[in-house]
Design an enzyme around this catalytic site. Structure first.
Site, PDB file in Angstrom:
ATOM      1  CD  GLU A   1     -35.440  69.070  30.420  1.00  0.00           C
ATOM      2  OE1 GLU A   1     -36.552  68.551  30.431  1.00  0.00           O
ATOM      3  OE2 GLU A   1     -34.904  69.527  31.443  1.00  0.00           O
TER       4      GLU A   1
ATOM      5  CE  LYS B   1     -44.766  68.699  30.743  1.00  0.00           C
ATOM      6  NZ  LYS B   1     -44.333  68.708  32.133  1.00  0.00           N
TER       7      LYS B   1
ATOM      8  N   GLY C   1     -39.905  71.161  40.729  1.00  0.00           N
ATOM      9  CA  GLY C   1     -40.346  69.818  41.098  1.00  0.00           C
ATOM     10  C   GLY C   1     -41.841  69.617  41.070  1.00  0.00           C
ATOM     11  CB  ALA C   2     -44.666  71.745  40.548  1.00  0.00           C
ATOM     12  N   GLY C   3     -43.598  69.334  38.139  1.00  0.00           N
ATOM     13  CA  GLY C   3     -43.995  68.777  36.848  1.00  0.00           C
ATOM     14  C   GLY C   3     -44.402  69.813  35.835  1.00  0.00           C
ATOM     15  CG  LEU C   4     -46.028  73.039  36.844  1.00  0.00           C
ATOM     16  CD1 LEU C   4     -46.377  74.251  37.698  1.00  0.00           C
ATOM     17  CD2 LEU C   4     -47.237  72.605  36.012  1.00  0.00           C
TER      18      LEU C   4
ATOM     19  CB  SER D   1     -38.966  74.416  36.633  1.00  0.00           C
ATOM     20  OG  SER D   1     -38.624  73.192  37.265  1.00  0.00           O
ATOM     21  CB  SER D   2     -35.356  70.984  34.549  1.00  0.00           C
ATOM     22  OG  SER D   2     -36.096  70.029  33.817  1.00  0.00           O
TER      23      SER D   2
ATOM     24  CB  SER E   1     -37.982  80.121  37.300  1.00  0.00           C
ATOM     25  OG  SER E   1     -39.057  79.518  36.597  1.00  0.00           O
TER      26      SER E   1
ATOM     27  CG  ASP F   1     -41.216  68.726  30.072  1.00  0.00           C
ATOM     28  OD1 ASP F   1     -42.176  68.153  29.527  1.00  0.00           O
ATOM     29  OD2 ASP F   1     -41.012  68.691  31.296  1.00  0.00           O
TER      30      ASP F   1
END
Length: 405
Positions: free
Chosen positions: A194, A13, A141-144, A146-147, A136, A205
Site C-alpha cells: 500500500e 472495504k 478507484g471507487a474507495g472500496l 481494491s489496492s 477482482s 484498508d
C-alpha cells in the site's frame, strides 16, 4: 522451487461511519465487503516469473536471474518497518520500464508486485518461479479498498510460497485461514504494498483485507470489533469522479471558518460511530429485523451530517431518495462528492423491493451490487470450491482446479 498451486482471496472495504471526522481524530468504523480480489499462484518453468492483471491490462514476465540480482541490492537496505525507499522504487521503475511519476493503476500495480516479490525474497529466500494471476470483483478507484485487497493477496501468496508462513488448507477443507501471528505478518507486508501504491496510507484498508469483519480506527490505532455478524447491503457506485484530497481540504476549511458550528458536528459523527460499534457488537450471529431500526436511523443522521460537512452530491441525494422510496436507508461511504453509497437491507426486505431499487438506481446510470459487510479476511481456497466465473477469470480450468488447492 514452489510446486503447489495456491488460490486465495481478500475482501474490499467500506467505511460504515466516521468519514472525514476520522481525519480530525474521531472514530471511524471500517467493514469488510464480500466483494473480493482473487489471486492464483501456480508453479511455472524454472527461471521465470509472470504477473497477469486482466482488470488493468497487465501481462509481464521476467527471468528470475535478473530479479535475483536486483534482490541482492534490496537485502542490503531492507527495513520492513520503514516505507520503501525512493532509491529502491526508482531502481524498480527503471528495471520495469515505468516512467518516473507514472500513477496509472497498471504502473502502480506492477511496481507493488515487483517490490513485494523482491523484498520478501530478499528476507526469506530466492525469487520463486511462479505464474500469478489476480482478478477482482471490486471496481477500481471507487474507495472500496481494491489496492489493499491486491496487496493483501500478494503478501499472503508470496509469504506462503517463500515458506515464511504455513499453507493451512487441510484435506477435506474448502477454505482455511492463517494463524493470528501469520495474519500480522501478512498485514505488515500488505502495508508495504500500500505504501508503494499510495505513499502514506492509514493502514486501515489492508487491515480490513487481512482480518475482515469490522475495525475501529482512531488516531492511528486500529482495533478489531468483537463478534460482528455479516449484514446484507446494497452497494452503489454513482460513477461520479471525485478528489478525496479536495474534499478533505474543503471540510478542513469549513471547520476553520466555523469552528463553533462544525466541531459539534464532528463530535456527533464520533458518537454515531461509537453507538454503532456498541449495537454491532451486541447483535447475535443471525440478527432479527428488530435489530435494524437503530442502525437505519444512524445511517440517516450521519448522511445529514456529511451533507453539513459539504461532502454530499446530487447523485448521492438521488440515491438516498430512490432507496427511501422502497423503504430502505442509505448513506455515502468514503470521501463523498459522488463515489459510492451503501444501503442497509433487513433480513425481511422483500427481494422484489431490492430488485426494484436496483433497477431504479441502474436507470440513473449507477452500478449496484447486492453483497455483505463483515466478510472474512484473507482466505486460502480449494480451487474446486470456487465458482466457474472466478476459475475462468484466473485462467484455471475445472480440471486444473481439482489438482491444486
Amino acid at each position: 522451487m514452489w510446486r503447489r498451486g495456491l488460490v486465495l482471496s481478500a475482501p474490499g472495504k467500506a467505511i460504515l461511519h466516521g468519514e472525514h471526522a476520522v481525519v480530525h481524530g474521531k472514530v471511524a468504523l471500517a467493514v469488510a465487503l464480500d466483494l473480493r480480489t482473487f489471486l492464483s499462484l501456480q508453479p511455472c518453468a524454472e527461471g521465470s516469473i509472470h504477473i497477469r492483471l486482466p482488470g488493468v491490462g497487465v501481462a509481464r514476465s521476467w527471468d528470475t536471474c535478473s530479479l535475483q540480482a536486483l534482490c541482492r541490492g534490496f537485502a542490503a537496505g531492507l527495513d520492513e518497518s520503514k516505507a520503501p525507499s525512493a532509491e529502491q522504487l526508482d531502481a524498480l521503475r527503471e528495471f520495469a520500464g515505468i516512467a518516473a511519476g507514472a500513477s496509472a493503476p497498471e504502473s502502480l500495480a506492477t511496481l507493488a508486485f515487483l517490490y513485494m516479490c523482491l523484498a520478501i525474497s530478499a528476507k526469506y529466500g530466492d525469487v520463486p518461479s511462479v505464474d500469478v494471476v489476480v482478478w477482482s470483483e471490486l471496481p477500481l478507484g471507487a474507495g472500496l479498498g481494491s489496492s489493499a485487497a491486491y496487496s493483501v493477496c500478494l503478501a499472503a501468496a508470496l509469504l506462503t510460497a517463500s515458506g515464511a508462513i504455513s499453507c493451512p488448507l487441510k484435506e477435506g477443507q474448502s477454505t482455511a485461514r492463517w494463524s493470528e501471528e501469520e495474519l500480522t505478518l501478512i498485514n505488515s507486508w500488505a502495508f508495504q504494498g500500500e505504501r508503494v501504491i499510495h505513499g502514506n496510507p492509514s493502514g486501515v484498508d489492508n487491515a480490513v483485507g487481512t482480518w475482515g469483519g469490522a475495525l475501529r480506527y482512531q488516531s492511528g490505532k486500529i482495533t478489531p470489533l468483537k463478534r460482528v455478524p455479516m449484514l446484507r447491503i446494497l452497494l452503489t457506485n454513482t460513477k461520479v469522479p471525485r478528489s478525496t484530497k479536495v474534499l478533505v481540504a474543503g471540510v478542513k476549511e469549513k471547520i476553520l471558518k466555523f469552528p463553533a458550528v462544525m466541531n459539534p458536528v464532528l463530535d456527533s459523527i464520533d458518537a454515531i460511530s461509537q453507538e454503532c460499534q456498541s449495537v454491532l457488537e451486541a447483535l447475535p450471529a443471525d440478527p432479527s429485523p428488530d435489530s435494524y431500526p437503530v442502525l437505519e436511523e444512524l445511517f440517516d443522521i450521519n448522511q445529514h451530517h456529511l451533507d453539513v460537512l459539504g461532502v454530499g452530491h446530487p447523485s448521492l441525494d438521488r440515491l438516498c431518495r430512490l432507496t427511501a422510496s422502497h423503504g430502505l436507508h442509505s448513506k455515502l461511504t468514503g470521501a463523498g462528492g459522488g463515489g459510492c453509497g451503501i444501503t442497509l437491507l433487513r433480513p425481511d426486505t422483500s427481494p422484489l423491493a431490492v430488485e426494484a431499487a436496483k433497477q431504479d438506481l441502474c436507470a440513473c446510470g449507477f452500478e449496484c451490487w447486492e453483497t455483505n459487510i463483515g466478510a472474512p479476511g484473507v482466505t486460502l481456497h480449494r480451487s474446486s470450491s470456487l465458482s466457474a466465473a472466478v476459475l475462468h477469470a484466473l485462467s484455471l480450468s475445472p480440471a486444473s482446479a481439482s489438482a491444486s488447492h
